[in-house]
Motif scaffolding. Structure first.
Motif, PDB file in Angstrom:
ATOM      1  N   ASN A  69       0.799  -1.225   0.000  1.00 32.25           N
ATOM      2  CA  ASN A  69       0.000   0.000   0.000  1.00 32.25           C
ATOM      3  C   ASN A  69       0.836   1.281   0.000  1.00 32.25           C
ATOM      4  O   ASN A  69       0.395   2.312  -0.491  1.00 32.25           O
ATOM      5  CB  ASN A  69      -0.940   0.001   1.215  1.00 32.25           C
ATOM      6  N   GLY A  70       2.035   1.226   0.552  1.00 26.90           N
ATOM      7  CA  GLY A  70       2.868   2.418   0.592  1.00 26.90           C
ATOM      8  C   GLY A  70       3.280   2.925  -0.775  1.00 26.90           C
ATOM      9  O   GLY A  70       3.581   4.122  -0.923  1.00 26.90           O
ATOM     10  N   PHE A  71       3.295   2.062  -1.774  1.00 26.17           N
ATOM     11  CA  PHE A  71       3.729   2.505  -3.097  1.00 26.17           C
ATOM     12  C   PHE A  71       2.762   3.523  -3.697  1.00 26.17           C
ATOM     13  O   PHE A  71       3.189   4.480  -4.347  1.00 26.17           O
ATOM     14  CB  PHE A  71       3.893   1.300  -4.028  1.00 26.17           C
ATOM     15  N   TRP A  72       1.469   3.325  -3.498  1.00 25.11           N
ATOM     16  CA  TRP A  72       0.490   4.286  -4.006  1.00 25.11           C
ATOM     17  C   TRP A  72       0.628   5.622  -3.268  1.00 25.11           C
ATOM     18  O   TRP A  72       0.660   6.691  -3.899  1.00 25.11           O
ATOM     19  CB  TRP A  72      -0.914   3.713  -3.876  1.00 25.11           C
ATOM     20  N   THR A  73       0.780   5.560  -1.946  1.00 16.81           N
ATOM     21  CA  THR A  73       0.978   6.801  -1.195  1.00 16.81           C
ATOM     22  C   THR A  73       2.277   7.475  -1.616  1.00 16.81           C
ATOM     23  O   THR A  73       2.328   8.712  -1.739  1.00 16.81           O
ATOM     24  CB  THR A  73       0.985   6.522   0.315  1.00 16.81           C
ATOM     25  N   GLY A  74       3.325   6.680  -1.847  1.00 21.73           N
ATOM     26  CA  GLY A  74       4.581   7.245  -2.324  1.00 21.73           C
ATOM     27  C   GLY A  74       4.428   7.959  -3.649  1.00 21.73           C
ATOM     28  O   GLY A  74       5.045   9.014  -3.886  1.00 21.73           O
ATOM     29  N   MET A  75       3.595   7.419  -4.538  1.00 22.42           N
ATOM     30  CA  MET A  75       3.346   8.104  -5.811  1.00 22.42           C
ATOM     31  C   MET A  75       2.656   9.446  -5.589  1.00 22.42           C
ATOM     32  O   MET A  75       2.945  10.427  -6.293  1.00 22.42           O
ATOM     33  CB  MET A  75       2.508   7.209  -6.724  1.00 22.42           C
ATOM     34  N   LEU A  76       1.758   9.497  -4.610  1.00 23.00           N
ATOM     35  CA  LEU A  76       1.092  10.760  -4.309  1.00 23.00           C
ATOM     36  C   LEU A  76       2.082  11.796  -3.777  1.00 23.00           C
ATOM     37  O   LEU A  76       2.021  12.980  -4.153  1.00 23.00           O
ATOM     38  CB  LEU A  76      -0.034  10.536  -3.301  1.00 23.00           C
ATOM     39  N   TRP A  77       3.013  11.358  -2.916  1.00 21.78           N
ATOM     40  CA  TRP A  77       4.014  12.293  -2.417  1.00 21.78           C
ATOM     41  C   TRP A  77       4.946  12.759  -3.537  1.00 21.78           C
ATOM     42  O   TRP A  77       5.331  13.937  -3.592  1.00 21.78           O
ATOM     43  CB  TRP A  77       4.808  11.673  -1.270  1.00 21.78           C
ATOM     44  N   LEU A  78       5.319  11.852  -4.440  1.00 15.93           N
ATOM     45  CA  LEU A  78       6.136  12.277  -5.581  1.00 15.93           C
ATOM     46  C   LEU A  78       5.380  13.306  -6.428  1.00 15.93           C
ATOM     47  O   LEU A  78       5.965  14.300  -6.870  1.00 15.93           O
ATOM     48  CB  LEU A  78       6.514  11.069  -6.444  1.00 15.93           C
ATOM     49  N   ALA A  79       4.091  13.042  -6.659  1.00 14.38           N
ATOM     50  CA  ALA A  79       3.285  13.986  -7.438  1.00 14.38           C
ATOM     51  C   ALA A  79       3.215  15.350  -6.746  1.00 14.38           C
ATOM     52  O   ALA A  79       3.271  16.403  -7.406  1.00 14.38           O
ATOM     53  CB  ALA A  79       1.883  13.417  -7.653  1.00 14.38           C
ATOM     54  N   TYR A  80       3.102  15.333  -5.426  1.00  9.88           N
ATOM     55  CA  TYR A  80       3.081  16.591  -4.674  1.00  9.88           C
ATOM     56  C   TYR A  80       4.421  17.320  -4.808  1.00  9.88           C
ATOM     57  O   TYR A  80       4.449  18.550  -5.015  1.00  9.88           O
ATOM     58  CB  TYR A  80       2.769  16.306  -3.203  1.00  9.88           C
ATOM     59  N   GLU A  81       5.524  16.585  -4.722  1.00  2.00           N
ATOM     60  CA  GLU A  81       6.842  17.230  -4.870  1.00  2.00           C
ATOM     61  C   GLU A  81       7.010  17.837  -6.260  1.00  2.00           C
ATOM     62  O   GLU A  81       7.576  18.924  -6.408  1.00  2.00           O
ATOM     63  CB  GLU A  81       7.955  16.214  -4.619  1.00  2.00           C
ATOM     64  N   VAL A  82       6.544  17.129  -7.282  1.00  2.00           N
ATOM     65  CA  VAL A  82       6.731  17.582  -8.658  1.00  2.00           C
ATOM     66  C   VAL A  82       5.865  18.795  -8.970  1.00  2.00           C
ATOM     67  O   VAL A  82       6.283  19.721  -9.674  1.00  2.00           O
ATOM     68  CB  VAL A  82       6.424  16.426  -9.638  1.00  2.00           C
ATOM     69  N   TYR A 379       5.341   2.748  -9.087  1.00  2.00           N
ATOM     70  CA  TYR A 379       6.024   3.672  -8.186  1.00  2.00           C
ATOM     71  C   TYR A 379       7.473   3.894  -8.619  1.00  2.00           C
ATOM     72  O   TYR A 379       7.935   5.044  -8.725  1.00  2.00           O
ATOM     73  CB  TYR A 379       6.010   3.181  -6.724  1.00  2.00           C
ATOM     74  N   PHE A 380       8.219   2.809  -8.850  1.00  2.74           N
ATOM     75  CA  PHE A 380       9.649   2.968  -9.155  1.00  2.74           C
ATOM     76  C   PHE A 380       9.868   3.616 -10.512  1.00  2.74           C
ATOM     77  O   PHE A 380      10.870   4.316 -10.707  1.00  2.74           O
ATOM     78  CB  PHE A 380      10.368   1.623  -9.041  1.00  2.74           C
ATOM     79  N   TYR A 381       8.948   3.406 -11.452  1.00  7.12           N
ATOM     80  CA  TYR A 381       9.052   4.124 -12.714  1.00  7.12           C
ATOM     81  C   TYR A 381       8.957   5.632 -12.460  1.00  7.12           C
ATOM     82  O   TYR A 381       9.773   6.418 -12.973  1.00  7.12           O
ATOM     83  CB  TYR A 381       7.956   3.664 -13.666  1.00  7.12           C
ATOM     84  N   PHE A 382       7.995   6.046 -11.646  1.00  7.70           N
ATOM     85  CA  PHE A 382       7.848   7.472 -11.331  1.00  7.70           C
ATOM     86  C   PHE A 382       9.064   7.970 -10.553  1.00  7.70           C
ATOM     87  O   PHE A 382       9.583   9.063 -10.825  1.00  7.70           O
ATOM     88  CB  PHE A 382       6.559   7.683 -10.543  1.00  7.70           C
ATOM     89  N   GLU A 383       9.553   7.181  -9.595  1.00 10.42           N
ATOM     90  CA  GLU A 383      10.736   7.595  -8.854  1.00 10.42           C
ATOM     91  C   GLU A 383      11.919   7.794  -9.794  1.00 10.42           C
ATOM     92  O   GLU A 383      12.691   8.759  -9.645  1.00 10.42           O
ATOM     93  CB  GLU A 383      11.097   6.570  -7.773  1.00 10.42           C
ATOM     94  N   ALA A 384      12.080   6.909 -10.774  1.00 11.51           N
ATOM     95  CA  ALA A 384      13.193   7.054 -11.724  1.00 11.51           C
ATOM     96  C   ALA A 384      13.067   8.363 -12.508  1.00 11.51           C
ATOM     97  O   ALA A 384      14.066   9.072 -12.721  1.00 11.51           O
ATOM     98  CB  ALA A 384      13.231   5.857 -12.665  1.00 11.51           C
ATOM     99  N   LEU A 385      11.859   8.689 -12.945  1.00 14.94           N
ATOM    100  CA  LEU A 385      11.650   9.956 -13.662  1.00 14.94           C
ATOM    101  C   LEU A 385      12.011  11.150 -12.788  1.00 14.94           C
ATOM    102  O   LEU A 385      12.639  12.115 -13.243  1.00 14.94           O
ATOM    103  CB  LEU A 385      10.201  10.073 -14.122  1.00 14.94           C
ATOM    104  N   VAL A 386      11.595  11.092 -11.520  1.00 17.05           N
ATOM    105  CA  VAL A 386      11.898  12.194 -10.597  1.00 17.05           C
ATOM    106  C   VAL A 386      13.398  12.288 -10.360  1.00 17.05           C
ATOM    107  O   VAL A 386      13.978  13.386 -10.347  1.00 17.05           O
ATOM    108  CB  VAL A 386      11.117  12.010  -9.281  1.00 17.05           C
TER     109      VAL A 386
END
Length: 396
Positions: A69-82, A379-386
């Protein structure tokens, strides 16, 4: 002179023609598509979470019950940072309250994946917003994780009853990514036992999970009464002596992330061993099969392993000296993987609830999530982009 953490030799990295690194326009397009997917799914899931893997590319909605479940929340935090958009922060903060209740009630917490759950949800929240409830939740999760520490073996048991001799003493390569939770808890509390347990576990992983040829066992068993090493075994790979691709990717990512916390440069050497073995067994497009025993043929790919490996290679490269010849090679490989994932594996017009990366594998032996999306791959795909577009400070 320090004793190496592994006796495995680093394979020479085979020459390979990777695609050109994505330019700013390509990266911006990929991030825009990722955000569009998150927006669709934010409306679709509401307070729920995507299941670990999709069904025909669409994730079933679940409560806060799974290790993923943390991966979806992590994507939301990445989206907020971006973007700085309040809708992502508000949704993620709702999740934080759910995660606080989960650890407090010990709801589905009897396993080692508390780092996956709480680093990307609550540590991220504390780092980005200073949230006290997030800090409290992550500290509670770290204490729960410490309950799984087997002192004589010096490892954190993955899952199963701690008192069951058939299950006790099992560590797995995935746990490398759970250790940052313990380092963070030690820094926050001043209690050295968190760091000591994490240091012991990562050393055991380097010595016993990494094989002499640079491949990895998925799991390794110890005698918890004596601490003696017993044997390696797979859980999700093709066989006990093959090399599960996602496990190898966890190694590429986890060893340098732990180096970030404890400064033991030997972990970078271990990461090179694991990275070169992985990179030397990739098919033409650079996206691994689900087990590295396969390098061609009809077997399924695992795009999630490629996304994890890309993040790991970027983390490893940033910690290598500028004149280290592998630094540029790892950056090139990571960028090439991200390019291929964006061009050939990305779902750009998904329905609400759909994933981002197609052609992933959750658990092939158990026939779960085969040739589907996985929430950690997304999640990791988005993290790589960030990572590739800014000087990002990991939540790990």
């Amino acid at each position: 002179m320090s004793v190496p953490l592994t006796t495995a030799a680093t394979e020479p990295l085979a020459a390979r023609a990777w695609p050109a690194a994505p330019g700013n326009a390509e990266l911006d397009l990929a991030i825009g598509r990722t955000l569009a997917s998150i927006d669709r799914n934010l409306r679709h899931f509401g307070a729920d979470f995507p299941a670990p893997s999709s069904t025909q590319s669409v994730y079933p909605a679940i409560g806060n019950i799974e290790w993923t479940n943390g991966f979806w929340t992590g994507m939301l935090w990445l989206a907020y940072e971006v973007t700085g958009a309040a809708r992502y922060r508000e949704a993620a903060e709702g999740h934080v309250r759910s995660f606080h209740a989960r650890q407090q009630e010990r709801h589905n917490t009897n396993h080692h994946d508390l780092g996956f759950l709480y680093s990307l949800s609550c540590i991220a929240a504390h780092k980005l917003t200073g949230s006290e409830i997030a800090q409290e939740a992550a500290m509670g999760a770290a204490r729960l994780l410490m309950e799984r520490y087997q002192a004589r073996a010096g490892i954190i048991q993955a899952w199963g009853d701690l008192n069951d001799p058939e299950q006790s003493g099992r560590m797995i390569i995935d746990c490398n990514l759970n250790l940052p939770l313990l380092y963070w808890a030690g820094e926050q509390s001043g209690d050295p036992s968190f760091k000591a347990a994490a240091d012991s576990h990562i050393a055991a992983a380097a010595r016993h999970i990494v094989r002499p040829d640079g491949s990895t066992f998925h799991t390794f068993f110890f005698d918890t009464a004596t601490g003696a090493p017993r044997h390696g075994k797979t859980h999700q790979g093709y066989s006990d002596d093959s090399c599960w691709a996602r496990g190898q990717a966890w190694g590429i990512s986890g060893f340098p992330l732990v180096y970030r916390h404890n400064g033991d440069a030997r972990l970078l050497d271990v990461a090179k061993v694991v990275a070169n073995y992985y990179l030397n067994r990739l098919p033409e497009d650079g996206v691994s099969y689900w087990d590295l025993i396969f390098t061609s043929g009809p077997e399924e790919r695992d795009s999630s392993a490629a996304a994890i490996a890309a993040c790991g290679l970027l983390e490893l490269a940033r910690n290598l000296a500028q004149d280290d010849p592998l630094r540029a090679a790892y950056e090139q490989a990571a960028a090439g993987m991200v390019h291929v994932l964006s061009e050939r594996y990305l779902i750009t017009d998904g329905a609400p609830g759909s994933g981002l990366l197609k052609h992933a594998v959750y658990h092939k032996p158990n026939k779960i999530g085969i040739d589907e999306c996985t929430i950690w791959g997304d999640y990791f795909y988005f993290e790589a982009l960030v990572r590739m577009t800014r000087n990002w400070q990991p939540y790990w």
